[in-house]
Design a protein around this motif. Structure first.
Motif, short mmCIF file in Angstrom:
data_model
loop_
_atom_site.label_atom_id
_atom_site.label_comp_id
_atom_site.label_asym_id
_atom_site.label_seq_id
_atom_site.Cartn_x
_atom_site.Cartn_y
_atom_site.Cartn_z
N GLN A 1 -20.36 13.45 -16.66
CA GLN A 1 -20.91 13.27 -15.31
C GLN A 1 -20.28 12.06 -14.65
N LEU A 2 -20.08 11.00 -15.43
CA LEU A 2 -19.46 9.79 -14.92
C LEU A 2 -18.04 10.08 -14.44
N SER A 3 -17.29 10.82 -15.25
CA SER A 3 -15.93 11.18 -14.87
C SER A 3 -15.92 12.00 -13.58
N ALA B 1 -14.69 12.40 -7.93
CA ALA B 1 -15.12 12.78 -6.59
C ALA B 1 -14.93 11.62 -5.61
N ALA B 2 -15.30 10.41 -6.06
CA ALA B 2 -15.14 9.24 -5.19
C ALA B 2 -13.66 8.99 -4.88
N GLN B 3 -12.82 9.15 -5.90
CA GLN B 3 -11.39 8.95 -5.68
C GLN B 3 -10.83 10.03 -4.77
N ALA B 4 -11.29 11.26 -4.96
CA ALA B 4 -10.81 12.36 -4.11
C ALA B 4 -11.19 12.12 -2.65
N GLU B 5 -12.40 11.63 -2.44
CA GLU B 5 -12.84 11.35 -1.07
C GLU B 5 -11.99 10.26 -0.45
N GLN B 6 -11.69 9.22 -1.24
CA GLN B 6 -10.86 8.14 -0.71
C GLN B 6 -9.43 8.63 -0.46
N ARG B 7 -8.90 9.46 -1.38
CA ARG B 7 -7.55 9.99 -1.18
C ARG B 7 -7.47 10.81 0.10
#
Length: 750
Positions: free
Chosen positions: A308-310, A315-321
Motif C-alpha cells: 500500500q505504501l508503494s 501515485a504521488a510521484q505520478a501526479e507530480q510527473r
C-alpha cells in the motif's frame, strides 16, 4: 534537553560497519541450531545447547528422528523465496518432550535447521486467528489519508499481535538516518515519536541483513550467547547466519538495548521495491517471547502495508510527473520557436523554475551567464560552473540538497543555493542549466546525542564505538540544507536535457561537426519521442472512436453545423494519431537492432511499388523507370521503410502531373559506397530550404497541398545513417526532386 548546532562528528562512525555480524558463530539460547548435510542428512554443526546425542557426525535419523520427514519435505519442495521458513511445530523425545517451532534455510550444500522453544500459546498467532483483523487492517489501510496514517495503522496492529510495550515505524532518509513516523504503546516505555536516530545506529552490514532477513527477535537482552560447534563449516568458512532466526546479535546492539531500557525487541523490515524503506521496531521493558507464527503474521501485515505504501508513493510521484510534464511540454514549444534554446528559456522564467520547483536558475555557457530568480551572484555561479565542468565523475545530471557538503565554499551563499540541480546540455562546450533552492533552517530532534564515545581497542585496532547511554531529546539546528529534490523533479530535468540535446541543439551540433554528441542527442530524442508518442496513441484513438459514435448514433440530433464540427474533430484527431504513430516509428528506429543480410534491391523495390500503388487512383498515369539495382547489404525491414518513404513521396508529389515519371536507379559506386537515387518530375522544392528536408516535423509544402507529418524523410536519414550511409536531395520548384542515399559496400557484387 540538549541543544547544539550541526557539525561533523570527529569519531569514525564506520567502525561498526566492519563488524562481521553475519558470522558471529553463536545463537540466542531460546532454541538450538543444527547444520545438516543436504545429501546425507548428517549433522555437521550443532549449537552447544542441542539435546544429547546430536553430536557432529551423527545421522539426523538417529539423533532426532522426528525431524527427518520435515527436513526431507523441505528439501523436496524448497521455497523460491530466500530466508528461513517455518515448517511446523514438533515435540522432541530427546529434549524431554519439549515442543519446538522448526524453521530451515539453505546455505550452499547445507540445511540450517533451527528449533525455537514453543512460546506462550496464549499470544495470538497464525493467519487463521488473524483473518478478521487482517480484513479490517486492509480496509483501514485503504482509508488512510497519508503515509503517516498508514504507519500508525501498522504500528497499532503489530503491537496488538505481539503485545509488546511499544511498536515504532521507523523510516530511513537518503543519508540512512531514521525518523519515527508512528508509535503505538501502553505507556511502559517513553515515547520516541518524531525523534531522529543516526545512521550509525544501524550500520551498513546490519541494514543489508535487514533487507535480506525481514524478521529478527531478541527475547532477552541479558542472554548468554550459545556457541556453534565446530566454528567452521566443512567447506571452511564460518557458518553464514544472515537468514537465521536464532542468530546472536552484536554486543554493541545488546548494550544499545540495555541503555534504552528495553530487554526484548523485535524488528520487521519494510521493503519497497526490494529497497529497505524502514523498520517496524518493537520493544518491551521485560524479557518477552513471541511465537514464530505470530512473528510471521507480523511479517505478512508488514508486506501488505509495504504494498500500500508503494502504491501511495507511486501515485504521488505520478501526479507530480503529470504536472511537471505539462510545464515541460510548454518549454519544449518555447524552445522550438526560437533560434536558440536559451532564448526560449529566458523568455519564460517562471516555467523554467516551476519545472523543478526551484527558487532560481542559471543558464551558463563558456562565454555567457544568464540568471533567473533568486540565485547567487554571477561570480559564484561561474565558480559553480567551473567546479561542475572539472569534476572527473561528472554526471549528466547532478543533484544535492546540501551543496556545502560537497563544495565547502558554497556555504557562503547557502541562503540562495543550499540545493543545486544541474544538467549538462553540451559536454563539447561545457554548457549547464542550474537550478537553486534556498537554505531551509530546521530543528531536528534526535533520540539522544548522536555522537558516540569511542575507546581504544586493547589489541591496538580501530577505536570501538559505544552506544549512547542517554536517549533524552537532543535538538540539533540543521543549516545549509534545502528541501530535497524529488525523483520526478530530477527526471523532469533529465527530460529537459533530452529535449535540448535532441531537438534544439541538433543543428548547432551538426554545424560544429560534433558527430559523437549528435548521436547521443538522437538517442535521447528517441527516448523522449517514444515516451510521448506511446502515451498519446490511446487518447487520439478514443477521440476518433467516440466522435464516430456521436456521428452515427446522434446524427439526427445534430445540426448540419454540428455534423461538420464532428467531422472536423475526427479528421484532426485522425491526423494527430497518424503523426503520433509516425513519431513512434521514428523513435523506435534507434531501438531496432540491425540484422543485415544481402538481398536483391529490384525485388524489394517491386514489392514496395505494388504496395504503394494500392492507394493510387486508377485514373492516374505513372511511368516507372527502374534500372538494375543489384544487391545491397542491409537490414531488409528497415531498408523497406526507406524505399517505401521515398516512393510514397514520389507518388504524392507528382499527382498534379498528367504523367508522373518516377526513376529508381543505381549510380556507379563511389568511395566504397553503393549509391541509389529516386527521381521524380513532381512539385520539387526550393534548394534554399534543403537542410530542413530530413528534419523531424519539417515540411516545405502546406498541408492543404500535400498531406503528411514531416517524419518520413527523418526516418529515411535515421535508417541510412545507422547503416553507415548518407542521404541528400536536389530539386527545384515545379521541376521535380532527386533523393539519393548510399550504403556501404560489403564486397564484390554488393
Amino acid at each position: 534537553m540538549n541543544v547544539r548546532s550541526a557539525d561533523t562528528f570527529a569519531v569514525d562512525l564506520t567502525a561498526c560497519d566492519r563488524e562481521p555480524i553475519h558470522i558471529v558463530g553463536s545463537i540466542q539460547p531460546h532454541g538450538f541450531l543444527l547444520t545438516v548435510d543436504a545429501a546425507s542428512l548428517v549433522i555437521v554443526q550443532a549449537s552447544a545447547n542441542a539435546p544429547a546425542g546430536t553430536d557432529v557426525g551423527a545421522a539426523l535419523e538417529t539423533a532426532l528422528p522426528e525431524l527427518v520427514p520435515i527436513v526431507r519435505r523441505y528439501l523436496d519442495d524448497q521455497p523460491t523465496e530466500d530466508g528461513a521458513h517455518y515448517l511446523r511445530t514438533v515435540t522432541l523425545a530427546a529434549a524431554a518432550s519439549q515442543a519446538y517451532e522448526v524453521a530451515a534455510h539453505r546455505v550452499g550444500g547445507l540445511v540450517v535447521v533451527e528449533l525455537e522453544e514453543f512460546a506462550d500459546p496464549s499470544v495470538e498467532a497464525g493467519l487463521d486467528a488473524l483473518s478478521l483483523r487482517l480484513r479490517a487492517f486492509v480496509q483501514r489501510l485503504r482509508q488512510a489519508r497519508n503515509v503517516e496514517d498508514l504507519c500508525a495503522i501498522v504500528a497499532e496492529d503489530v503491537r496488538h499481535v505481539t503485545s509488546f510495550d511499544r511498536a515504532l515505524v521507523y523510516r530511513f532518509d537518503q543519508d540512512w538516518h531514521g525518523t519515527v513516523l508512528a508509535e503505538a504503546g501502553n505507556g511502559n516505555l517513553p515515547s520516541y515519536l518524531d525523534l531522529r536516530f543516526p545512521a550509525s545506529d544501524i550500520p551498513v552490514q546490519a541494514r543489508e541483513l535487514y533487507r535480506r532477513n525481514r524478521l529478527r527477535i531478541i527475547p532477552d537482552a541479558g542472554y548468554v550467547p550459545v556457541p556453534i560447534r565446530p566454528t567452521l563449516t566443512p567447506a571452511g568458512p564460518p557458518l553464514d547466519l544472515s537468514q537465521s532466526v536464532l542468530r546472536s546479535v552484536s554486543p554493541v546492539h545488546v548494550e544499545y538495548m540495555r541503555n534504552m531500557g528495553t530487554l526484548a525487541s523485535m524488528s520487521v523490515s519494510i521493503l519497497v521495491d526490494d529497497r529497505l524503506w524502514g523498520l517496524i521496531s518493537c520493544h518491551n521493558a521485560e524479557p518477552k517471547r513471541v511465537p514464530l507464527q505470530a512473528r510471521n503474521a507480523c511479517d505478512f501485515l508488514t508486506q501488505i502495508f509495504a504494498l500500500q505504501l508503494s502504491a501511495r508513493e507511486r501515485a504521488a510521484q505520478a501526479e507530480q510527473r503529470l504536472a511537471l510534464s505539462a510545464i515541460q511540454a510548454r518549454l519544449l514549444g518555447f524552445m522550438a520557436e526560437e533560434d536558440s534554446f536559451v532564448d526560449g528559456l529566458l523568455k519564460h522564467p517562471d516555467d523554467v523554475m516551476a519545472l523543478v520547483n526551484a527558487a532560481g536558475a542559471a543558464i551558463v555557457t563558456g562565454d555567457r551567464c544568464r540568471l533567473i530568480g533568486a540565485t547567487p551572484g554571477e561570480t559564484e555561479v561561474r565558480a559553480l560552473y567551473d567546479w561542475l565542468s572539472a569534476r572527473e565523475d561528472a554526471d549528466e545530471v547532478f543533484a544535492t540538497d546540501a551543496l556545502s557538503d560537497v563544495l565547502p565554499k558554497a556555504e557562503a551563499f547557502a541562503a540562495q543555493a543550499s540545493g543545486l540541480l544541474a544538467i549538462s546540455v553540451s559536454k563539447k562546450y561545457a554548457s549547464y542549466i542550474l537550478w537553486f533552492r534556498p537554505e531551509v533552517v530546521r530543528t531536528v530532534k534526535w533520540g539522544g546525542n548522536p555522537a558516540k564515545p569511542a575507546t581504544p581497542a586493547p589489541e591496538g585496532g580501530p577505536d570501538r564505538l559505544h552506544p549512547r547511554k542517554s536517549f533524552e531529546i537532543w535538538k540539533e539546528t540543521v543549516k545549509a540544507r534545502s528541501l530535497p529534490w524529488s525523483l520526478p523533479e530530477i527526471e523532469a530535468a533529465k527530460d529537459l536535457r533530452s529535449s535540448v540535446l535532441g531537438i534544439v541543439l541538433r543543428r548547432a551540433e551538426e554545424l560544429a561537426a560534433m558527430s559523437e554528441e549528435l548521436q547521443r542527442s538522437n538517442k535521447e530524442l528517441e527516448a523522449f519521442s517514444y515516451s510521448v508518442s506511446h502515451d498519446l496513441r490511446a487518447p487520439f484513438r478514443h477521440i476518433v472512436g467516440y466522435s464516430n459514435l456521436l456521428k452515427t448514433r446522434e446524427a439526427t440530433n445534430l445540426s448540419d453545423k454540428g455534423r461538420h464540427y464532428v467531422d472536423t474533430i475526427i479528421e484532426a484527431a485522425f491526423s494527430a494519431g497518424t503523426l503520433v504513430d509516425n513519431l513512434l516509428t521514428f523513435s523506435q528506429m534507434g531501438r531496432h537492432a540491425l540484422n543485415k543480410v544481402s538481398g536483391e534491391m529490384n525485388a524489394l523495390v517491386e514489392e514496395v511499388r505494388r504496395k504503394v500503388l494500392r492507394d493510387v487512383p486508377p485514373e492516374r498515369t505513372i511511368r516507372w523507370e527502374i534500372g538494375p539495382l543489384g544487391r545491397a547489404y542491409a537490414d531488409p525491414f528497415m531498408l523497406r521503410l526507406v524505399i517505401e518513404n521515398l516512393l510514397s513521396n514520389a507518388v504524392k508529389y507528382t499527382r498534379d502531373r498528367p504523367e508522373a515519371v518516377i526513376e529508381i536507379e543505381r549510380a556507379a559506386p563511389k568511395d566504397g559506397e553503393a549509391v541509389f537515387y529516386v527521381r521524380d518530375n513532381g512539385a520539387g522544392f526550393d534548394m534554399a530550404y534543403v537542410d530542413k528536408l530530413f528534419g523531424v516535423f519539417q515540411r516545405l509544402h502546406r498541408v492543404e497541398e500535400f498531406e503528411g507529418t514531416g517524419i518520413g524523410l527523418a526516418n529515411v536519414r535515421r535508417i541510412v545513417e545507422r547503416h553507415g550511409g548518407r542521404t541528400w536531395a536536389e530539386g527545384a520548384l515545379g521541376k521535380g526532386a532527386t533523393f539519393t542515399f548510399t550504403l556501404p559496400l560489403r564486397g564484390e557484387g554488393y
